[in-house]
Design a protein around this motif. Structure first.
Motif, PDB file in Angstrom:
ATOM      1  N   ARG A   1      -2.740   9.654   5.460  1.00  8.90           N
ATOM      2  CA  ARG A   1      -1.360   9.639   5.943  1.00  8.90           C
ATOM      3  C   ARG A   1      -1.183  10.535   7.166  1.00  8.90           C
TER       4      ARG A   1
ATOM      5  N   ALA B   1      -4.322   1.608   2.090  1.00  6.53           N
ATOM      6  CA  ALA B   1      -4.179   2.686   1.109  1.00  6.53           C
ATOM      7  C   ALA B   1      -5.164   3.823   1.370  1.00  6.53           C
TER       8      ALA B   1
ATOM      9  N   ARG C   1       7.029  -3.574  -6.715  1.00  5.02           N
ATOM     10  CA  ARG C   1       5.795  -3.824  -5.974  1.00  5.02           C
ATOM     11  C   ARG C   1       4.678  -4.281  -6.900  1.00  5.02           C
TER      12      ARG C   1
ATOM     13  N   SER D   1       0.817  -1.223   0.000  1.00  7.12           N
ATOM     14  CA  SER D   1       0.000   0.000   0.000  1.00  7.12           C
ATOM     15  C   SER D   1       0.847   1.268   0.000  1.00  7.12           C
ATOM     16  N   ARG D   2       2.135   1.134   0.234  1.00  3.53           N
ATOM     17  CA  ARG D   2       3.019   2.297   0.232  1.00  3.53           C
ATOM     18  C   ARG D   2       3.272   2.751  -1.203  1.00  3.53           C
ATOM     19  N   LYS D   3       4.195   3.664  -1.387  1.00  2.00           N
ATOM     20  CA  LYS D   3       4.486   4.228  -2.704  1.00  2.00           C
ATOM     21  C   LYS D   3       4.753   3.142  -3.729  1.00  2.00           C
ATOM     22  N   GLN D   4       4.069   3.237  -4.868  1.00  2.00           N
ATOM     23  CA  GLN D   4       4.164   2.198  -5.882  1.00  2.00           C
ATOM     24  C   GLN D   4       5.519   2.218  -6.594  1.00  2.00           C
ATOM     25  N   SER D   5       5.978   1.035  -6.955  1.00  4.33           N
ATOM     26  CA  SER D   5       7.195   0.873  -7.747  1.00  4.33           C
ATOM     27  C   SER D   5       6.985  -0.315  -8.665  1.00  4.33           C
TER      28      SER D   5
END
Length: 223
Positions: free
Chosen positions: A115, A111, A39, A32-36
């Motif tokens: 934050r 998600a 991921r 759910s963190r920053k997409q790469s």
């Protein structure tokens, strides 16, 4: 009616759900963190059991863990672990097959959390671990329950993967779905109906619980 396949199915579903809660929560948070790109690839692999025929997944697991192959031979020789035609093999296969049912609701819940919740916790001196356990997890408790019951229900009804990796060994791998298949093959429709009705009743109760809980979750600002 022999209730052993029902209890074996419940045992398999409960153990799989428990293990996937331990595995799935941290994976879902990470996804759910920053997409790469990495991921995205990991998430694609996790999602594959949703679209693959169960027999395909079961076939490749059967090949991988066969004592005739390197991995299966290594597991048997060095860990004394036989995953083919054993309850342990059913558990491992169920972990893979039911993983997306655990990950998907949890990933979406993480998600959707603002934050600012985590940031406010950090400004109050809480560590990332404390924030995760005492702030983030309580705010997705309904999603955790939903993921758990869906995983349990999905595992309870497994057939293709269970048949391929576990076979049909009474008291070991003969779960309720296999018992239904056996009963139909022998034209014992009364027994097949008994097993099918029990699975239907259990699954309906679980799904109903999810819908009731989701109605309550609408009142929560973060669910």
């Amino acid at each position: 009616m022999d209730l052993e396949p029902i209890w074996l199915s419940l045992k398999l579903a409960a153990l799989t759900t428990f293990l996937l809660l331990l595995i799935g929560i941290p994976i879902a948070y990470w996804l759910s963190r920053k997409q790469s790109l990495f991921r995205i690839i990991v998430e694609a692999f996790i999602t594959m059991p949703l679209v693959l025929p169960p027999s395909v997944l079961g076939f490749y697991l059967l090949l991988a863990f066969s004592p005739n192959n390197a991995l299966g031979k290594w597991l048997q020789e060095y860990l004394s672990l036989q995953l083919v035609f054993s309850f342990e093999g059913l558990v491992f296969a169920s972990l893979i097959y039911s993983l997306p049912f655990m990950i998907s609701p949890l990933r979406s819940a993480f998600a959707q959390l603002p934050r600012s919740i985590a940031e406010a916790s950090y400004t109050m001196g809480k560590s990332r671990l404390q924030t995760f356990f005492y702030i983030l997890l309580p705010n997705i408790k309904y999603s955790i329950f939903t993921a758990a019951v869906l995983t349990f229900a999905h595992t309870l009804g497994e057939f293709g993967v269970v048949l391929m990796i576990g076979g049909n060994i009474p008291g070991v791998t003969k779960v309720a779905s296999i018992a239904i298949y056996d009963s139909v093959e022998t034209m014992d429709y009364a027994s097949a109906n008994d097993y099918a009705f029990l699975l239907f009743a259990i699954t309906f109760t679980i799904v109903l619980a999810v819908f009731v809980l989701n109605r309550k979750a609408i009142k929560s600002p973060f669910e």
